[in-house]
Structure formats: C-alpha cells, structure tokens
Design an enzyme around this catalytic site. Structure first.
Site, PDB file in Angstrom:
ATOM      1  N   LEU A  99     -15.996 -45.155 -23.327  1.00 20.52           N
ATOM      2  CA  LEU A  99     -16.692 -44.063 -24.017  1.00 20.52           C
ATOM      3  C   LEU A  99     -17.047 -42.924 -23.058  1.00 20.52           C
ATOM      4  CD1 LEU A  99     -19.100 -46.146 -26.306  1.00 20.52           C
ATOM      5  CD2 LEU A  99     -16.968 -45.013 -26.981  1.00 20.52           C
ATOM      6  N   GLU A 141     -18.016 -53.760 -18.062  1.00 20.11           N
ATOM      7  CA  GLU A 141     -19.438 -53.348 -18.124  1.00 20.11           C
ATOM      8  C   GLU A 141     -20.136 -53.580 -16.777  1.00 20.11           C
ATOM      9  OE1 GLU A 141     -20.154 -51.522 -20.458  1.00 20.11           O
ATOM     10  OE2 GLU A 141     -18.525 -52.109 -21.773  1.00 20.11           O
TER      11      GLU A 141
HETATM   12 ZN    ZN Z   1     -16.820 -48.008 -19.942  1.00 20.78          ZN
END
Ligand code: ZN
Length: 184
Positions: A99, A141
């Site tokens: 994102l 992450e």
């Molecule tokens: Zn990412």
C-alpha cells in the site's frame, strides 16, 4: 475510529528502525486506538496487512493477514515487537504489492517456513509457525518495522512491473481478490 493516511515510498517514516512498544502499555488507550484505526485503514484500502510506520507511526506493531482457518475464514494477527526465526532453507517466491508502493508488483523470494514470536493485542506473548503465503505476509510486515520495503528484496528488476502490465504479461492473476493480488 478513523481511516489513517498511508505513507508512500519516499517518506522517511518508512525507512526508519521502529521503536519497540513497552508490553505493559499494549492494553492502554493509545496502543488500542492505534490498532483499531489501523484495522479500519487496512479494510478501507483492502490490504492483507498493515504496519504502523505505514500510518506514520514508527513503532513495532503490525496487522498481518494471509492465514485461513480450517473453514477458510481469514485470520488476522496483531504482532507487537516481533522476532522471526527462519526454519530450513526452502524459499517461496511471489509477486508482492504494498500500500506504500501503490500500482507496482515485484517478484520476491523469501524463506518459506518461519517461527514468529510476538505480543498480541492483549499484551500476551505468543509463538506461531507459518509456511508459504502467510509466512510471506508476516515477513513483509516485519520488514516494514525495520525500515525495509519489498522492493529492496527484488533481485531481478525485470520482475518489477506496474499492476496493469503485470496483469497482462506476467504469470500472476491480479484481476481476482486472490493471494497474489493482495497488497500489504
Ligand atoms: Zn507493505
């Protein structure tokens, strides 16, 4: 709850080593509110995971999807101060998206099998073994919490593409809501 602004590649918050959260503060309002707002933000932008630095908050907290239970239901984990141990030397490669790097997909290979230890949203420590796609999401992450982006791990830049072209020319189906079409 609030939808938070997502930091885009180039913002220095994505490139710093994130601070650990004091485990005793996990149940306090500030951390709980951050988790709730990150959850709402992740759902709004259809992410499979979201790390706190992506919402301009450089602490070691992330939401991690990608796992399903026996009935096929999505499992979402909260990880705080995570530590990853690689198990074996098998690799798993896929086109990743992020994102914070919108519109792009890039092929990355990562260890396929990992053990994670982290605190959850209640402040309890847990361990989790993951393989394949969920292990990739977890490592993506955790990379964010160390100031790393998936593009740093691309070894073959001919396998970095815009989403539209990836959907046309690369062996990855981005038209469906499947695993490889996910961003985090
Ligand atoms: Zn990412």
């Amino acid at each position: 709850m609030s939808i938070l602004k997502i930091a885009q590649m180039g913002h220095p918050v994505l490139r710093q080593q994130c601070e650990k959260i004091n485990p005793e503060e996990i149940t306090e309002f500030a951390v709980q509110q951050l988790i709730r707002n990150m959850l709402e933000t992740m759902i709004e932008y259809n992410g499979v995971g979201l790390a706190a630095p992506q919402v301009h908050n450089p602490v070691q907290l992330a939401l991690v999807g990608g796992e399903t239970d026996e009935e096929g239901k999505q499992i979402l984990r909260v990880i705080i101060n995570p530590e990853i141990t690689v198990i074996g030397d098998e690799k798993f490669g896929m086109y990743e998206g992020c994102l914070s790097v919108p519109g792009l997909r890039g092929y990355v290979e990562r260890p396929s099998h990992i053990l994670v230890s982290a605190y959850d949203e209640k402040g309890d420590k847990y361990e989790l073994e993951l393989e394949g796609f969920p292990a990739v999401v977890m490592q993506h992450e955790c990379d964010h919490l160390q100031g790393k982006l998936y593009i740093d791990r691309i070894t073959d830049t001919t396998k970095l593409a815009f989403e539209d072209e990836a959907a046309r020319f690369l062996p990855v189906d981005l038209t469906t809501d499947d695993e490889e079409g996910a961003s985090d």
